[in-house]
Design a protein around this motif. Sequence first.
Motif, PDB file in Angstrom:
ATOM      1  N   VAL A  79       0.646  -1.170   0.193  1.00 19.43           N
ATOM      2  CA  VAL A  79       0.007  -0.017   0.068  1.00 19.43           C
ATOM      3  C   VAL A  79       0.831   1.281   0.229  1.00 19.43           C
ATOM      4  N   GLY A  92      -6.517   3.746   2.166  1.00 19.85           N
ATOM      5  CA  GLY A  92      -5.813   2.810   1.786  1.00 19.85           C
ATOM      6  C   GLY A  92      -5.045   1.950   2.464  1.00 19.85           C
ATOM      7  N   ALA A  96      -5.508  -1.857   3.543  1.00 16.24           N
ATOM      8  CA  ALA A  96      -4.418  -2.796   3.480  1.00 16.24           C
ATOM      9  C   ALA A  96      -4.250  -3.658   4.695  1.00 16.24           C
TER      10      ALA A  96
END
Length: 341
Positions: A79, A92, A96
């Motif tokens: 990520v 994100g 992740a």
Amino acid sequence: MGDLVLAIETSCDETAAAVVDGRRVASNVVASQADLHAVYGGVVPEVAARHHLTTVNAVVDRALLDAGVALADVDRIAVTRRPGLIGALLVGVATAKALAYATGKPLVMADHLHGHVAACWLEPLELDPPFVALTASGGHTRLDLVDDYAAPQLLGQTLDDAAGEAIDKGARLLGIPYPGGPGLEALAREGDATAFDFPVGLRSRGPDQLDFSYAGVKTALLYATRELGDHGVQARRADLAASYQEAIVRPLVDRLMLAADIHGVPAVSIGGGVAANGRLRHLVEQAAGQRGLRVAIPDRALCTDNAAMIAAAAAFTAAIPWPDYVGEDAIATAPPGGIAA
Ligand code: KG4
Ligand code: ZN
């Protein structure tokens, strides 16, 4: 043995996920929010973060589906950790971390700029060091010497605006919606690049320096539009676009070639959203060809923000074993020197 990486990128206004197997891109999904932000003339951080949240799971599912793999098959999850809009990055990183934690997999926290450089490592380019990399995007403009993908060395960077920022702001002055790059390029194709003599930043510093400056050219365009008035701008829009694009692209090409000469490398690369620009791609190819240099220019989809490039950076970034990453977080800023592997 394969090395299957699921990568996620949400640092700005694209929600992206990709599956990469070694150097092969098995899937590369990008959901752009650009239309959402266009009404504001630029990216609104809060809007970006909220939209990532509603989109990210579907984008990850799509990337797995397109690659024909299950989450369980993936060896590592990667990520973008930095730099970018903090709220956008957090979506994100949280996604992740959750996927990696729930499946007991290692996590790689990669650097966005490292990704733009490492995009050339992927098939079909498969560029190996040494080379000089130009990265030009909405937030950054820099040259790195890459002797080793794990540790690009900063050679020069913009002292004020990024090339993409100057492109977007200039495009706006010409009535082109955000993000201005593709529209400016299309308009410039119909214009004369020599019609206006816009200044190239830092020329007075002498021929051997590798930094960039784009504040001056932006101001010069502003003054030119004021002088021309609304009618004049309408009549000369294409010439203004072509001359402005040229003033932004030329120093990128010249300093990339200068850096290649100084460091005696056999190859150069370009990356970042501005590297999608056809005029830049053409001039770099031409200049590199004249010098006998190999030139690596990724597909446009691997120049603008994407997650395949984050999987590439992850190949050169230490993985954090399960579950040591649970306390790790996103970081908004680039480290000193600019790229952290
Ligand atoms: O790398 P990127 O997608 O996002 C950042 O990390 O910033 O770069 C976005 C920038 C924007 O400024 C956009 O206008 C520019 O890349 N861009 C272009 C073109 N396509 C995107 N600039 C010039 N010509 C293009 N065709
Ligand atoms: Zn980028």
